[in-house]
Design an enzyme around this catalytic site. Structure first.
Site, PDB file in Angstrom:
ATOM      1  N   ASP A  93     -31.436  31.372 -30.439  1.00 17.39           N
ATOM      2  CA  ASP A  93     -30.822  30.689 -29.179  1.00 17.39           C
ATOM      3  C   ASP A  93     -31.162  31.736 -28.068  1.00 17.39           C
ATOM      4  O   ASP A  93     -31.886  32.531 -28.406  1.00 17.39           O
ATOM      5  CB  ASP A  93     -29.012  30.668 -29.445  1.00 17.39           C
ATOM      6  CG  ASP A  93     -28.487  32.007 -29.662  1.00 17.39           C
ATOM      7  OD1 ASP A  93     -29.261  33.029 -29.463  1.00 17.39           O
ATOM      8  OD2 ASP A  93     -27.271  32.004 -29.899  1.00 17.39           O
ATOM      9  N   ASP A 272     -26.532  23.545 -36.473  1.00 18.59           N
ATOM     10  CA  ASP A 272     -25.994  25.114 -37.157  1.00 18.59           C
ATOM     11  C   ASP A 272     -24.722  25.289 -36.890  1.00 18.59           C
ATOM     12  O   ASP A 272     -23.927  24.753 -36.007  1.00 18.59           O
ATOM     13  CB  ASP A 272     -26.829  26.257 -36.272  1.00 18.59           C
ATOM     14  CG  ASP A 272     -26.022  26.504 -34.758  1.00 18.59           C
ATOM     15  OD1 ASP A 272     -26.246  25.603 -34.038  1.00 18.59           O
ATOM     16  OD2 ASP A 272     -25.328  27.392 -35.005  1.00 18.59           O
ATOM     17  N   CYS A 310     -20.709  21.331 -59.376  1.00 17.05           N
ATOM     18  CA  CYS A 310     -21.528  21.895 -58.530  1.00 17.05           C
ATOM     19  C   CYS A 310     -22.652  22.908 -59.324  1.00 17.05           C
ATOM     20  O   CYS A 310     -22.340  23.444 -60.392  1.00 17.05           O
ATOM     21  CB  CYS A 310     -20.872  22.983 -57.623  1.00 17.05           C
ATOM     22  SG  CYS A 310     -21.954  23.944 -56.331  1.00 17.05           S
ATOM     23  N   CYS A 312     -24.647  25.468 -57.973  1.00 13.38           N
ATOM     24  CA  CYS A 312     -24.870  26.625 -57.335  1.00 13.38           C
ATOM     25  C   CYS A 312     -24.759  27.851 -58.166  1.00 13.38           C
ATOM     26  O   CYS A 312     -24.141  27.802 -59.213  1.00 13.38           O
ATOM     27  CB  CYS A 312     -24.054  26.957 -56.065  1.00 13.38           C
ATOM     28  SG  CYS A 312     -22.533  27.622 -56.141  1.00 13.38           S
ATOM     29  N   CYS A 315     -21.075  28.680 -58.954  1.00  7.98           N
ATOM     30  CA  CYS A 315     -20.303  27.816 -60.027  1.00  7.98           C
ATOM     31  C   CYS A 315     -20.766  27.744 -61.415  1.00  7.98           C
ATOM     32  O   CYS A 315     -20.121  27.390 -62.467  1.00  7.98           O
ATOM     33  CB  CYS A 315     -20.502  26.368 -59.363  1.00  7.98           C
ATOM     34  SG  CYS A 315     -19.167  26.100 -57.943  1.00  7.98           S
ATOM     35  N   HIS A 341     -21.703  29.711 -52.477  1.00  9.71           N
ATOM     36  CA  HIS A 341     -21.252  28.127 -52.778  1.00  9.71           C
ATOM     37  C   HIS A 341     -21.158  27.335 -51.554  1.00  9.71           C
ATOM     38  O   HIS A 341     -21.568  26.295 -51.554  1.00  9.71           O
ATOM     39  CB  HIS A 341     -19.830  28.312 -53.271  1.00  9.71           C
ATOM     40  CG  HIS A 341     -19.310  26.760 -53.611  1.00  9.71           C
ATOM     41  ND1 HIS A 341     -19.711  25.940 -54.581  1.00  9.71           N
ATOM     42  CD2 HIS A 341     -18.411  26.248 -52.884  1.00  9.71           C
ATOM     43  CE1 HIS A 341     -19.065  24.864 -54.309  1.00  9.71           C
ATOM     44  NE2 HIS A 341     -18.200  24.816 -53.334  1.00  9.71           N
TER      45      HIS A 341
END
Lengths: 379, 379
Positions: A93, A272, A310, A312, A315, A341
């Site tokens: 930014d 974002d 999930c 990930c 998990c 996660h």
């Protein structure tokens, strides 16, 4: 200006699009969520972990890097990519938003803003020229024009003069970016930011003037600044028609998973948001069925994963009971795993959205997703 | 009692030994450093990362786990290994040391100690029976006998009565461990702890009485409690001769890398210490040339690794300048990477020590290591 954005497919029932954005550090498949790496790190995560999560592009905050460790130091390190060890695309930014929200302002002029660093009180100056210089030193793939972001609510008079300043600064940024060498090879893309608050004619005027200057992409700014969700939607809907269809559209600082899907349906390509990383540190878990707090007593003896089904890392390896323990014990590993996660949930939602757009089933996907997400939240 | 410890080789110039300790969760090559995982996590690290670092065995703190989340919960999870996702060997302490140093004591008797949890003020009781019950619930591979650890300095009368209590409790622990089923398959090893403070005859007496009871290994306790380094060495030297050569020896809470090498030369096999993980969080970096503080200005523009030649993950990917930035910005990634490096330094030092013992060059290795370590520290 060469063409960096390619439209792959457009949804027939909504304004959703599948696109591909070419940057100096690789291709970004859109729509995309960009994890926020404020201080040259996506909080708690290594770059390797971000890659494993499928993050395509991350965001760096020019203001934060300017006040610490300084963009000169990062340039000496070979740019932000080398400094932080992330070799994928980075969007920075302009620092404008943080200057107006975090710093103690000293003096505002047409050239920019004199302010005091919130870290050490040092007097610094940021305007269109300096913001582009800083982003060139960082060597980001996508730079944002320096803008003034009005708060909400905002009266018409203020919104109008703020818009004029923003357009004038955007033109100066365009001039500056062409004249400055970047710390990294490859052309740095520049996005303009549409302001205009809640006023349709001002949004249209700002968009038209920015498009006349010509940017690689366009951001919709002035959202996620305290307005109600419906108002945010209204501002996106009133702005998108005036943005060129062949340029990427970036909605700054948004949002929850259902919000992102809604905005994708309105034609937005990039997002974002600090939410998934920030609330992980408070123990809030994002799932397809809404959010919940890991600290809750009902997680105490729950030996299932953070989210059923999930895939990930957190998990696959750890239980809610363990994560709850780590949360209450203030253990860093807990922050890491919950951040992991939540980022996975965000990135995976966008991945599914891209697949649904490609398959022509986006609106069904979105409705089903939003329905399930809110059903659980209301329980 | 079956033989869990096997001596592979003994150094000819020192009392250093290479050994192999068989546990229910695998073999531990000694001498070994055990990273400390106080609250069911080695701070900042995942179990996968510990494996990548070559950690062979980690330490869990029974007191901390007892007060939060409770050993019953961990037993329900299937034991500490499953709860935290570490499938290698775990040694648990008895909780005695923390009860006496952290908790608010209520009542001490021959059966144990009534105390208030430092977390929530709950009244709890810990004695030999309870400590063994808790360690059985945790399902650790190596349990420690419940002892009373005197402070330093300590008068002879107190040291003597404390020793008598410790031996009496050790006998009860031995009884208890044979009668209790463990949460995990495989026999839980039990180590006795030699106390006796600075008094050679008391150390000898305690060692002899514990050996008469018979344990799988013997710890030297009452060190690293504020005494000068030379005094610690003296206590180890006065204790080791009375420990059986065919059992592992564990020096609790020690120490710096040169201290560990010195104690290996005196015949110690196991070490644990919070130093590498704790000081990482203050930005102190362990290297072969001593320690330094990452926050120092001289690291500001240093684009070399934390330690030249180091092959750890942090050193392969990041610079001092970046780590210094993360430290000052209070970023979790900084804690992670500095912890990673320090643990690597400790584990690698012990790996080199094992190789040197096997090669018959341990004393040369130790002298060179200590010389280089202190040369830089004094600069």
């Amino acid at each position: 200006m060469d063409r960096s954005f390619q439209l792959i497919s457009s949804d027939t029932r909504t304004a959703a699009r599948r696109g591909r954005l070419q940057t100096a550090h690789g291709v970004v498949e859109t729509p995309v969520f960009m994890p926020v790496g404020t201080q040259a790190t996506v909080k708690c995560m290594t770059p390797d972990e971000l890659r494993e999560l499928g993050a395509q592009v991350i965001l760096g905050n020019t203001y934060h890097l300017l006040v610490r460790p300084g963009t000169e130091l990062i340039a000496k390190a070979g740019g932000l990519h080398k400094f932080m060890g992330w070799d994928g695309p980075i969007l920075t930014d302009s620092g404008g938003y943080q200057v107006f929200s975090l710093a103690k302002l000293r003096k505002i002029s047409e050239d920019g803003v004199e302010f005091q660093s919130h870290v050490d009180g040092a007097t610094l100056f940021l305007g269109p020229r300096e913001a582009m210089g800083a982003q060139a030193a960082l060597g980001s793939d996508i730079a944002m024009a320096f803008d003034e972001c009005p708060h909400w609510p905002c009266d018409r008079e203020y919104a109008c003069s703020s818009l004029e300043l923003t357009v004038q600064w955007a033109a100066r940024c365009k001039e500056a970016v062409s004249s400055q060498p970047s710390a990294v090879p490859g052309r740095q893309l520049l996005f303009g930011i549409v302001q205009g608050s809640v006023y349709p004619d001002l949004r249209e005027r700002c968009a038209r003037e920015l498009v006349a200057i010509g940017f690689d992409g366009y951001a919709i700014g002035g959202v996620s600044v305290g307005e109600p969700p419906a108002e945010m939607t209204r501002q996106v809907v009133m702005t998108v028609p005036f943005l060129p269809p062949d340029r990427p559209r970036y909605l700054m600082g948004v949002g929850t998973p259902p919000q992102m899907l809604e905005m994708i349906a309105h034609g937005v390509d990039l997002f974002d948001c600090v939410l998934p990383t920030r609330v992980a540190r408070n123990g809030t878990i994002f799932t397809a069925r809404g959010t919940y707090a890991i600290k809750n007593a009902r997680c105490r003896e729950d030996f299932g994963p953070l989210e059923e089904g999930c895939e990930c890392y957190a998990c696959r390896h750890f239980t809610r009971a363990y994560l709850r323990h780590l949360f209450w014990a203030n253990e860093v590993l807990g922050l890491r795993l919950m951040t992991w996660h939540n980022l996975h949930m965000y990135l995976n939602t966008l991945k599914r959205a891209r697949a649904a757009i490609a398959a022509g089933t986006f609106e069904d996907f979105r409705k089903e997703f939003v329905g399930r997400y809110h059903a659980e939240e209301e329980r």
